[in-house]
Design a protein around this motif. Structure first.
Motif, PDB file in Angstrom:
ATOM      1  N   ALA A  49       0.826  -1.203   0.000  1.00 23.52           N
ATOM      2  CA  ALA A  49       0.000   0.000   0.000  1.00 23.52           C
ATOM      3  C   ALA A  49       0.863   1.257   0.000  1.00 23.52           C
ATOM      4  O   ALA A  49       0.511   2.265  -0.602  1.00 23.52           O
ATOM      5  CB  ALA A  49      -0.933  -0.008   1.206  1.00 23.52           C
ATOM      6  N   ALA A  50       2.020   1.195   0.654  1.00 21.62           N
ATOM      7  CA  ALA A  50       2.917   2.350   0.718  1.00 21.62           C
ATOM      8  C   ALA A  50       3.696   2.528  -0.579  1.00 21.62           C
ATOM      9  O   ALA A  50       4.094   3.644  -0.913  1.00 21.62           O
ATOM     10  CB  ALA A  50       3.880   2.190   1.891  1.00 21.62           C
ATOM     11  N   PHE A  51       3.926   1.449  -1.309  1.00 18.21           N
ATOM     12  CA  PHE A  51       4.698   1.482  -2.545  1.00 18.21           C
ATOM     13  C   PHE A  51       3.872   0.854  -3.664  1.00 18.21           C
ATOM     14  O   PHE A  51       3.993  -0.340  -3.931  1.00 18.21           O
ATOM     15  CB  PHE A  51       6.020   0.736  -2.373  1.00 18.21           C
ATOM     16  CG  PHE A  51       6.874   1.281  -1.269  1.00 18.21           C
ATOM     17  CD1 PHE A  51       7.623   2.423  -1.461  1.00 18.21           C
ATOM     18  CD2 PHE A  51       6.921   0.650  -0.038  1.00 18.21           C
ATOM     19  CE1 PHE A  51       8.410   2.940  -0.452  1.00 18.21           C
ATOM     20  CE2 PHE A  51       7.699   1.154   0.981  1.00 18.21           C
ATOM     21  CZ  PHE A  51       8.442   2.298   0.778  1.00 18.21           C
ATOM     22  N   PRO A  52       3.054   1.629  -4.332  1.00 13.60           N
ATOM     23  CA  PRO A  52       2.101   1.078  -5.292  1.00 13.60           C
ATOM     24  C   PRO A  52       2.707   0.575  -6.608  1.00 13.60           C
ATOM     25  O   PRO A  52       2.060  -0.166  -7.323  1.00 13.60           O
ATOM     26  CB  PRO A  52       1.158   2.247  -5.558  1.00 13.60           C
ATOM     27  CG  PRO A  52       1.979   3.461  -5.268  1.00 13.60           C
ATOM     28  CD  PRO A  52       2.909   3.065  -4.163  1.00 13.60           C
ATOM     29  N   THR A  53       3.948   0.942  -6.912  1.00 13.05           N
ATOM     30  CA  THR A  53       4.559   0.496  -8.172  1.00 13.05           C
ATOM     31  C   THR A  53       5.940  -0.084  -7.893  1.00 13.05           C
ATOM     32  O   THR A  53       6.567   0.198  -6.863  1.00 13.05           O
ATOM     33  CB  THR A  53       4.723   1.657  -9.172  1.00 13.05           C
ATOM     34  OG1 THR A  53       5.646   2.607  -8.620  1.00 13.05           O
ATOM     35  CG2 THR A  53       3.393   2.340  -9.463  1.00 13.05           C
TER      36      THR A  53
END
Length: 77
Positions: A49-53
């Protein structure tokens, strides 16, 4: 292909394929070989969720590497 076709019309195997040759396949036969050639990493849901890609993950990890290298150099010198 559906596991047990109820009628001949439920079978989606093309006529040019011989179904008798396809019997006895091994599920996951090449999975170890596939996993050896990939760097796939599964993230925990909160981290994802914190790093979407993947670019966001790579950028954060590169920054962490830089901080760790500077910290190591500071403690050595």
């Amino acid at each position: 292909m559906k596991p047990n076709p109820e009628t001949q019309f439920d079978d989606d195997l093309r006529p040019e394929y011989d179904a008798t040759v396809l019997k006895g396949g091994v599920r996951g036969k090449y999975v170890a070989r596939y996993q050896a050639g990939t760097n796939l990493v599964l993230l925990a849901p909160d981290v994802a969720a914190a790093f979407p890609t993947s670019e966001a993950v790579n950028e954060a990890l590169r920054l962490l590497l830089q901080v760790a290298q500077r910290s190591t150099l500071t403690h050595m010198g």
